[in-house]
Design a protein around this motif. Sequence first.
Motif, PDB file in Angstrom:
ATOM      1  N   ALA A 107      18.389 -31.381 -10.910  1.00  0.00           N
ATOM      2  CA  ALA A 107      18.701 -32.783 -10.652  1.00  0.00           C
ATOM      3  C   ALA A 107      18.373 -33.107  -9.202  1.00  0.00           C
ATOM      4  CB  ALA A 107      20.166 -33.084 -10.959  1.00  0.00           C
ATOM      5  N   GLN A 108      18.436 -34.387  -8.872  1.00  0.00           N
ATOM      6  CA  GLN A 108      18.221 -34.831  -7.504  1.00  0.00           C
ATOM      7  C   GLN A 108      19.558 -35.046  -6.812  1.00  0.00           C
ATOM      8  OE1 GLN A 108      15.105 -35.199  -5.977  1.00  0.00           O
ATOM      9  NE2 GLN A 108      14.487 -34.139  -7.858  1.00  0.00           N
ATOM     10  N   SER A 109      19.641 -34.632  -5.556  1.00  0.00           N
ATOM     11  CA  SER A 109      20.860 -34.838  -4.783  1.00  0.00           C
ATOM     12  C   SER A 109      20.864 -36.240  -4.189  1.00  0.00           C
ATOM     13  CB  SER A 109      20.960 -33.808  -3.655  1.00  0.00           C
ATOM     14  OG  SER A 109      20.002 -34.082  -2.647  1.00  0.00           O
ATOM     15  N   THR A 110      21.991 -36.631  -3.628  1.00  0.00           N
ATOM     16  CA  THR A 110      22.080 -37.949  -2.991  1.00  0.00           C
ATOM     17  C   THR A 110      21.183 -38.034  -1.762  1.00  0.00           C
ATOM     18  OG1 THR A 110      24.038 -37.125  -1.819  1.00  0.00           O
ATOM     19  CG2 THR A 110      24.412 -38.431  -3.810  1.00  0.00           C
ATOM     20  N   GLN A 111      20.799 -36.879  -1.200  1.00  0.00           N
ATOM     21  CA  GLN A 111      19.898 -36.842  -0.047  1.00  0.00           C
ATOM     22  C   GLN A 111      18.428 -36.764  -0.469  1.00  0.00           C
ATOM     23  OE1 GLN A 111      22.678 -34.745  -0.176  1.00  0.00           O
ATOM     24  NE2 GLN A 111      23.843 -36.177   1.102  1.00  0.00           N
ATOM     25  N   GLY A 112      18.161 -36.797  -1.784  1.00  0.00           N
ATOM     26  CA  GLY A 112      16.793 -36.764  -2.251  1.00  0.00           C
ATOM     27  C   GLY A 112      16.222 -35.379  -2.428  1.00  0.00           C
ATOM     28  N   GLN A 113      17.034 -34.354  -2.293  1.00  0.00           N
ATOM     29  CA  GLN A 113      16.566 -32.991  -2.468  1.00  0.00           C
ATOM     30  C   GLN A 113      16.738 -32.560  -3.925  1.00  0.00           C
ATOM     31  OE1 GLN A 113      19.027 -30.905   0.313  1.00  0.00           O
ATOM     32  NE2 GLN A 113      17.715 -31.365   2.077  1.00  0.00           N
ATOM     33  N   SER A 114      15.958 -31.563  -4.324  1.00  0.00           N
ATOM     34  CA  SER A 114      16.024 -31.047  -5.686  1.00  0.00           C
ATOM     35  C   SER A 114      17.117 -29.980  -5.777  1.00  0.00           C
ATOM     36  CB  SER A 114      14.681 -30.459  -6.092  1.00  0.00           C
ATOM     37  OG  SER A 114      14.734 -29.963  -7.407  1.00  0.00           O
ATOM     38  N   LEU A 115      18.021 -30.163  -6.742  1.00  0.00           N
ATOM     39  CA  LEU A 115      19.100 -29.201  -6.985  1.00  0.00           C
ATOM     40  C   LEU A 115      18.748 -28.403  -8.237  1.00  0.00           C
ATOM     41  CD1 LEU A 115      22.129 -31.619  -6.467  1.00  0.00           C
ATOM     42  CD2 LEU A 115      21.074 -30.143  -4.758  1.00  0.00           C
ATOM     43  N   ARG A 116      18.679 -27.077  -8.113  1.00  0.00           N
ATOM     44  CA  ARG A 116      18.321 -26.230  -9.241  1.00  0.00           C
ATOM     45  C   ARG A 116      19.433 -25.194  -9.472  1.00  0.00           C
ATOM     46  NH1 ARG A 116      13.295 -24.555 -11.568  1.00  0.00           N
ATOM     47  NH2 ARG A 116      12.260 -25.847  -9.990  1.00  0.00           N
ATOM     48  N   TYR A 117      19.932 -25.155 -10.707  1.00  0.00           N
ATOM     49  CA  TYR A 117      20.988 -24.201 -11.062  1.00  0.00           C
ATOM     50  C   TYR A 117      20.522 -23.416 -12.281  1.00  0.00           C
ATOM     51  CZ  TYR A 117      23.467 -27.310  -7.961  1.00  0.00           C
ATOM     52  OH  TYR A 117      23.817 -28.063  -6.864  1.00  0.00           O
ATOM     53  N   THR A 118      20.418 -22.116 -12.116  1.00  0.00           N
ATOM     54  CA  THR A 118      19.870 -21.241 -13.146  1.00  0.00           C
ATOM     55  C   THR A 118      20.972 -20.419 -13.795  1.00  0.00           C
ATOM     56  OG1 THR A 118      17.790 -21.083 -11.921  1.00  0.00           O
ATOM     57  CG2 THR A 118      18.188 -19.434 -13.627  1.00  0.00           C
ATOM     58  N   PHE A 119      21.014 -20.466 -15.123  1.00  0.00           N
ATOM     59  CA  PHE A 119      21.946 -19.651 -15.900  1.00  0.00           C
ATOM     60  C   PHE A 119      21.144 -18.523 -16.542  1.00  0.00           C
ATOM     61  CE2 PHE A 119      23.593 -23.959 -15.783  1.00  0.00           C
ATOM     62  CZ  PHE A 119      24.922 -23.781 -15.437  1.00  0.00           C
ATOM     63  N   LYS A 120      21.493 -17.283 -16.234  1.00  0.00           N
ATOM     64  CA  LYS A 120      20.725 -16.148 -16.761  1.00  0.00           C
ATOM     65  C   LYS A 120      21.629 -15.030 -17.270  1.00  0.00           C
ATOM     66  CE  LYS A 120      19.968 -14.871 -11.904  1.00  0.00           C
ATOM     67  NZ  LYS A 120      18.937 -14.552 -10.882  1.00  0.00           N
ATOM     68  N   SER A 121      22.776 -15.426 -17.807  1.00  0.00           N
ATOM     69  CA  SER A 121      23.699 -14.447 -18.370  1.00  0.00           C
ATOM     70  C   SER A 121      23.093 -13.796 -19.616  1.00  0.00           C
ATOM     71  CB  SER A 121      25.027 -15.118 -18.726  1.00  0.00           C
ATOM     72  OG  SER A 121      25.869 -14.243 -19.406  1.00  0.00           O
ATOM     73  N   HIS A 122      23.504 -12.576 -19.886  1.00  0.00           N
ATOM     74  CA  HIS A 122      22.991 -11.848 -21.054  1.00  0.00           C
ATOM     75  C   HIS A 122      23.341 -12.565 -22.354  1.00  0.00           C
ATOM     76  CE1 HIS A 122      21.567  -8.380 -23.317  1.00  0.00           C
ATOM     77  NE2 HIS A 122      22.660  -8.465 -24.048  1.00  0.00           N
ATOM     78  N   GLU A 123      24.449 -13.333 -22.360  1.00  0.00           N
ATOM     79  CA  GLU A 123      24.859 -14.043 -23.579  1.00  0.00           C
ATOM     80  C   GLU A 123      23.860 -15.127 -23.985  1.00  0.00           C
ATOM     81  OE1 GLU A 123      26.784 -13.187 -21.176  1.00  0.00           O
ATOM     82  OE2 GLU A 123      28.580 -12.213 -21.983  1.00  0.00           O
ATOM     83  N   ILE A 124      22.959 -15.511 -23.089  1.00  0.00           N
ATOM     84  CA  ILE A 124      21.961 -16.532 -23.417  1.00  0.00           C
ATOM     85  C   ILE A 124      20.847 -15.954 -24.281  1.00  0.00           C
ATOM     86  CG2 ILE A 124      20.296 -18.170 -22.418  1.00  0.00           C
ATOM     87  CD1 ILE A 124      22.049 -18.283 -19.947  1.00  0.00           C
ATOM     88  N   HIS A 125      20.632 -14.639 -24.237  1.00  0.00           N
ATOM     89  CA  HIS A 125      19.503 -14.008 -24.924  1.00  0.00           C
ATOM     90  C   HIS A 125      19.494 -14.290 -26.419  1.00  0.00           C
ATOM     91  CE1 HIS A 125      18.798 -10.815 -21.535  1.00  0.00           C
ATOM     92  NE2 HIS A 125      18.932 -12.043 -21.075  1.00  0.00           N
ATOM     93  N   SER A 126      20.669 -14.444 -27.007  1.00  0.00           N
ATOM     94  CA  SER A 126      20.724 -14.657 -28.456  1.00  0.00           C
ATOM     95  C   SER A 126      20.077 -15.969 -28.878  1.00  0.00           C
ATOM     96  CB  SER A 126      22.176 -14.627 -28.930  1.00  0.00           C
ATOM     97  OG  SER A 126      22.927 -15.684 -28.333  1.00  0.00           O
TER      98      SER A 126
END
Length: 306
Positions: A121-140
Motif C-alpha cells: 500500500a501507499q503511506s501518507t508520505q507517498g512511500q510504498s509499504l510492503r508487508y510479506t507473509f511467509k509462514s509455513h502455514e501458507i504453503h498449503s
Amino acid sequence: MKATRSCIIQLWLVILLFPVSYSMAVTDKTGFDLAESFSLRQISCGSGKTCFKLGNAPLIRDSQQVFPNGLPEEYFLTATFRVRRSSKKERWYLLQILDQRNLPQVYITVDGSKKIVEYIAQSTQGQSLRYTFKSHEIHSVFDRQWHKLSISVQSRMISLYVDCSLIEHRETDEKAIADFQGKILIATRYLDGKPVDIELGHMILYCNPRLAAQETCCEISEDMCLLEESSKTTTVPPSTIHVGEILALPLMEKKPEEKCFCYPNKGEAGLPGVAGLPGQKGEKGEKELKEKMAFLVSLEKREKMV
C-alpha cells in the motif's frame, strides 16, 4: 362489544409484558461481492461445487462502480479458490486498486513460486509499504485443493488468515486513503494482466475487519466445519441490538453494496442547513400505556359485574 374490548386488552398485555431488555443477535456481516460486481458467470467445478469462470479478458472495473461510497479505510477481504497446475507456482494479484493515473495504491499478491502473500500500500508520505507473509502455514494454499485466504486491514494492523486460522499479525505504518475514482482489478496475472488460471469460489470485501475472527470454512470441507462447531464457545459473539432498535430497521432487502455503508474520511463541515418543519407528535410513553391498560382492565371488570 365486550369481545372487541377483550381483544384490545390482550393486545396491550402482549406489548407491555414483552421483555423490554430482550436483545437479538444481529451480525453486521454485509459487504461487497466482488464476483457479482464483475459479473462473473458461475460454472460447475466438480464434486458438487460451483465456481466463477474468470475468462480471458482483464477483470477491471471503475472503483466507484464497485464501491459507490468509496473504499473503506478498514476492511476484511476473503476469497476461496483452488490453484490449477499452471498457476500453482505463479505470481498473481488477488486484488489491485489503482488511482486515477493508474498508479498502484493497494496490492494483495499471491506468489506460488515463493509461497508467500504480500500486502502493498501507499503511506501518507507517498512511500510504498510492503508487508510479506511467509509462514509455513501458507504453503498449503498452493496444493491444488480448495482454500480460503483472508486479509484483515486495520489502521495500524494487517492480519492474514488461511482456512479461517490466524497465521500472522503485522503492525503497519499509517496508510494513505485509497482514491476510489480509479480502477480495481481482481485475480490478475503478474506478467500480462490477464485473469489467473484458478477456480474462484467467492471473493467478498467486508466493511468490518474484525469479522475475520468469526469467519467459517464450512464451504471448503466438512472436517473444517466440524472443527468450527466444536470451538464455537471461543468465538467472538455477534453484536446485539434491542427490540426497540429492531422495529426501526427497514424491512426491504438491499443489495450488498447498498447495505455496506463504508465511507471514506469526512471532509470539512458544510454550512448550516435550513431549519426543518415541526415533526409529528410522538407516541405515548410506557407509563401512559400502562395506565391505559389498567383502565381497560378495570373497565372489563365492571362490565362483567354488570
